[in-house]
Design an enzyme around this catalytic site. Sequence first.
Site, mmCIF file in Angstrom:
data_model
loop_
_atom_site.group_PDB
_atom_site.id
_atom_site.type_symbol
_atom_site.label_atom_id
_atom_site.label_comp_id
_atom_site.label_asym_id
_atom_site.label_seq_id
_atom_site.Cartn_x
_atom_site.Cartn_y
_atom_site.Cartn_z
ATOM 1 N N TYR A 124 0.833 -1.214 0.000
ATOM 2 C CA TYR A 124 0.000 0.000 0.000
ATOM 3 C C TYR A 124 0.864 1.261 0.000
ATOM 4 O O TYR A 124 0.378 2.347 0.292
ATOM 5 C CB TYR A 124 -0.926 0.013 1.226
ATOM 6 C CG TYR A 124 -2.062 -0.982 1.139
ATOM 7 C CD1 TYR A 124 -1.818 -2.311 0.828
ATOM 8 C CD2 TYR A 124 -3.368 -0.595 1.388
ATOM 9 C CE1 TYR A 124 -2.842 -3.231 0.755
ATOM 10 C CE2 TYR A 124 -4.405 -1.510 1.313
ATOM 11 C CZ TYR A 124 -4.141 -2.829 1.004
ATOM 12 O OH TYR A 124 -5.163 -3.736 0.938
ATOM 13 N N LYS A 173 4.598 -14.553 3.949
ATOM 14 C CA LYS A 173 4.749 -15.459 2.799
ATOM 15 C C LYS A 173 6.236 -15.551 2.482
ATOM 16 O O LYS A 173 6.682 -15.304 1.356
ATOM 17 C CB LYS A 173 3.931 -14.888 1.616
ATOM 18 C CG LYS A 173 3.803 -15.808 0.417
ATOM 19 C CD LYS A 173 2.898 -17.009 0.629
ATOM 20 C CE LYS A 173 2.836 -17.869 -0.611
ATOM 21 N NZ LYS A 173 2.234 -19.189 -0.359
ATOM 22 N N ASP A 206 -1.518 -18.281 3.005
ATOM 23 C CA ASP A 206 -2.514 -19.170 2.380
ATOM 24 C C ASP A 206 -3.040 -20.189 3.381
ATOM 25 O O ASP A 206 -4.238 -20.395 3.540
ATOM 26 C CB ASP A 206 -1.944 -19.840 1.121
ATOM 27 C CG ASP A 206 -0.498 -20.287 1.273
ATOM 28 O OD1 ASP A 206 0.154 -19.900 2.262
ATOM 29 O OD2 ASP A 206 -0.006 -21.030 0.415
ATOM 30 N N ASP A 230 -5.302 -6.626 5.618
ATOM 31 C CA ASP A 230 -6.555 -6.121 5.057
ATOM 32 C C ASP A 230 -7.476 -7.300 4.742
ATOM 33 O O ASP A 230 -8.664 -7.314 5.106
ATOM 34 C CB ASP A 230 -6.229 -5.326 3.779
ATOM 35 C CG ASP A 230 -7.360 -4.398 3.375
ATOM 36 O OD1 ASP A 230 -8.371 -4.336 4.098
ATOM 37 O OD2 ASP A 230 -7.236 -3.738 2.332
#
Length: 363
Positions: A124, A173, A206, A230
């Site tokens: 962002y 991740k 995930d 988010d």
Amino acid sequence: MSHRVTLIPGDGIGPEVTAAARVVAEATRVPIEWEVVEAGERAIEQGGSPLPDDVLDSVRRNRVALKGPITTPIGSGFRSVNVALRQQLDLYASVRPARAIAGEGTHFPGLDLVVVREATEGLYSGVEHWVDADHTAAETVNIVTRKASERIVEFAFELAERDHRKRVTGVHKANIMKTTGALFQEVFREVAARYTRIPSDERLIDNMCQQLVRRPYDYDVIVTTNLFGDILSDLCAGLAGGLGIAPGALYGSSIAVFEPVHGSAPKYAGQDKANPVAEILCLELLLRHLGEDAAAQRVYRAVWETIAEKKVVTYDLALPEYTDRPVRPSSCSAMAREIARKVPLVDLDRPLPKPATPLRSPA
Ligand code: NAD
């Protein structure tokens, strides 16, 4: 002494839900002086920028604000006012509690999770561009710094300690993002090692989504980077009962801004139809921040009892997928008045009923 608080009504349903929160605030009898300032589409209509200086000045001066959602045009138009506000005021911690209320609208009664999201950098950061003139390729830069990662992970562990939470889970991740993901993972491990009293663990994003949908009771405080946070906070809001009841808070080192997880829902704007609960629970978090704990508890209990009673609730809380009891939907303002009516009547000595099913994830 009166508390001076900035109020940003925002766009779409924002003015209606913030007005609802004010009605409930009045019922608490906590003296609050609201300083109303406009940002977003209404500020543009008044001929200015979507985030005028007087908004930033007001929040800096009062150090606390209640905010409605603000529309962000998709693809083109002005940049997100919400992202700009977080970056300009250095509101680095976005805290989104996901609490199932009265066991309604959820498969997980009693669920009580908190997502702590880094709110100033990551994907962002606004560093993005088209690679070629024909717009056939594009790049967005993911910025992760040690400083921002350290302060958000510390924030999550401090919150866990203060609120007697049982565990902190770091989400990343790092297997694919070998620099940004690995840096966040490394910092999470370093900070976790300093908070030995609080158990901690890690999940890849995930797997985290899959685990949350199947075994949400196994988690408590989740800390992660901007985009993952988010997405996870909407996911957790959905698990706990939907966007209509999910509040949020943004914290900097000395400023706090309270805003719902939901957006401006333009299709319901001006219809007195939207659910005011998320914004009213933002008021609850705001009162807690101001040290008005009893008033905050009264607001939460009045919301809880109104939802449990199911006499005066908005359309979304009356839908068959939310409740198996037939209910006639009420307006946003009627629900706010009902919650406000209950605020002084709440018996804080009476414990809330326990959830109908044990706090265990299905196998
Ligand atoms: P949204 O949250 O506005 O709406 C998603 C769905 O939830 C819609 O079906 C909507 O009708 C429903 N909904 C949302 N809030 C509700 C409420 N209080 N009561 C009843 N139903 C409700 O999300 P969106 O449609 O993706 O976004 C609309 C606009 O809001 C966009 O411009 C987006 O950028 C903006 N937005 C702002 C914020 C913020 O200000 N922090 C957050 C999210 C989205």
